[in-house]
Design a protein around this motif. Sequence first.
Motif, PDB file in Angstrom:
ATOM      1  N   LYS A 111      -0.425  22.970   8.473  1.00  0.00           N
ATOM      2  CA  LYS A 111       0.214  22.011   7.574  1.00  0.00           C
ATOM      3  C   LYS A 111       0.225  22.509   6.137  1.00  0.00           C
ATOM      4  O   LYS A 111       1.118  22.183   5.360  1.00  0.00           O
ATOM      5  CB  LYS A 111      -0.518  20.667   7.656  1.00  0.00           C
ATOM      6  CG  LYS A 111      -0.250  19.900   8.927  1.00  0.00           C
ATOM      7  CD  LYS A 111      -0.901  18.534   8.881  1.00  0.00           C
ATOM      8  CE  LYS A 111      -0.537  17.703  10.112  1.00  0.00           C
ATOM      9  NZ  LYS A 111      -1.157  16.363  10.077  1.00  0.00           N
ATOM     10  N   SER A 112      -0.796  23.290   5.768  1.00  0.00           N
ATOM     11  CA  SER A 112      -0.903  23.736   4.375  1.00  0.00           C
ATOM     12  C   SER A 112      -0.809  25.250   4.249  1.00  0.00           C
ATOM     13  O   SER A 112      -1.378  25.838   3.341  1.00  0.00           O
ATOM     14  CB  SER A 112      -2.226  23.245   3.775  1.00  0.00           C
ATOM     15  OG  SER A 112      -3.324  23.678   4.552  1.00  0.00           O
ATOM     16  N   GLY A 113      -0.120  25.891   5.202  1.00  0.00           N
ATOM     17  CA  GLY A 113       0.036  27.333   5.136  1.00  0.00           C
ATOM     18  C   GLY A 113      -0.642  28.023   6.305  1.00  0.00           C
ATOM     19  O   GLY A 113      -1.024  27.380   7.284  1.00  0.00           O
ATOM     20  N   GLN A 115      -3.440  29.556   8.532  1.00  0.00           N
ATOM     21  CA  GLN A 115      -4.855  29.265   8.727  1.00  0.00           C
ATOM     22  C   GLN A 115      -5.234  29.629  10.150  1.00  0.00           C
ATOM     23  O   GLN A 115      -4.381  29.932  10.982  1.00  0.00           O
ATOM     24  CB  GLN A 115      -5.120  27.772   8.503  1.00  0.00           C
ATOM     25  CG  GLN A 115      -4.387  26.877   9.506  1.00  0.00           C
ATOM     26  CD  GLN A 115      -4.557  25.405   9.225  1.00  0.00           C
ATOM     27  OE1 GLN A 115      -4.275  24.921   8.144  1.00  0.00           O
ATOM     28  NE2 GLN A 115      -5.033  24.691  10.234  1.00  0.00           N
ATOM     29  N   GLU A 140      -6.288  18.566   8.761  1.00  0.00           N
ATOM     30  CA  GLU A 140      -5.954  19.975   8.538  1.00  0.00           C
ATOM     31  C   GLU A 140      -5.720  20.729   9.838  1.00  0.00           C
ATOM     32  O   GLU A 140      -5.155  21.822   9.840  1.00  0.00           O
ATOM     33  CB  GLU A 140      -7.075  20.668   7.753  1.00  0.00           C
ATOM     34  CG  GLU A 140      -7.298  20.113   6.358  1.00  0.00           C
ATOM     35  CD  GLU A 140      -8.251  18.926   6.356  1.00  0.00           C
ATOM     36  OE1 GLU A 140      -8.567  18.423   7.457  1.00  0.00           O
ATOM     37  OE2 GLU A 140      -8.673  18.519   5.263  1.00  0.00           O
TER      38      GLU A 140
END
Length: 260
Positions: A111-113, A115, A140
């Motif tokens: 969701k945030s890049g 990972q 996350e």
Amino acid sequence: MSYYIHPDVLTLKTIADNRWKEPSLHSANSPRTKTPHDAQSLVRLVSNSSWAVQDPYSEPVTRFIKWYRKGQEMDFKSMDNEKLRDELQSYLADIDDLFFFGLLTRKVKGKSGTQKLVLLRVTSEAPKGNYCGAYKMEDEGPSIRIHRYDRQGIIRPFEKFLSTLVHESCHAYLDIFSDTRHSKHQEWVCDYGGHGEMFWVLFRFIMEKIRAYTRSERWERQMKDMEYECVDITKTKGRPGDWGTPARTVMGGFLSPGYA
């Protein structure tokens, strides 16, 4: 260094890489993931095709044994949570490489890049009950949470940290990749709060492999704790076969004289 990659592993990599973009790949009905990935097939895949099985004398196994000995001598009490997480991340990566085809620590678009598919966290919060860790789906992404202290505020020994990583990794593997529409998904995965039949078959298999690698008396004691935990959770011995599926059928051979 390379080894044979079973075609079904490619299906699992597709599911991992598209977890956020195409969650429907989780189902066997997806036209892009037609290979079987019910819980029993996933467990059998580990027992037949994981690196630990293909080459038990490989460099990754040798490295794991070396790291295991090092871990027994580490002073975890002096580490803060971030340092402890970094150390445990190395062990998780080894476990993932040996048994889970590198899927759990695989880098994916989240969701945030970019990972890791499964995140690892260490907490100083007091655990609920006797739990040493937990696998959860957080905002996350899928996460393994490790409690560094027991209920008395005593830091856990290395073997407890390692067995907890194995335990929660089994949860993550089955939760992320199992076809939830399979008729036996409930009893194989979901029963007993996520500790269904295939969970225990997989968990025992990996614990036994580590015992064979390390020949550690301290790990033997950890395996006994695992059996107590199984009885406590399932209220039965919970051995493969108690559900009607012998270990030799699921895994294609004997786990050990005690588990067949």
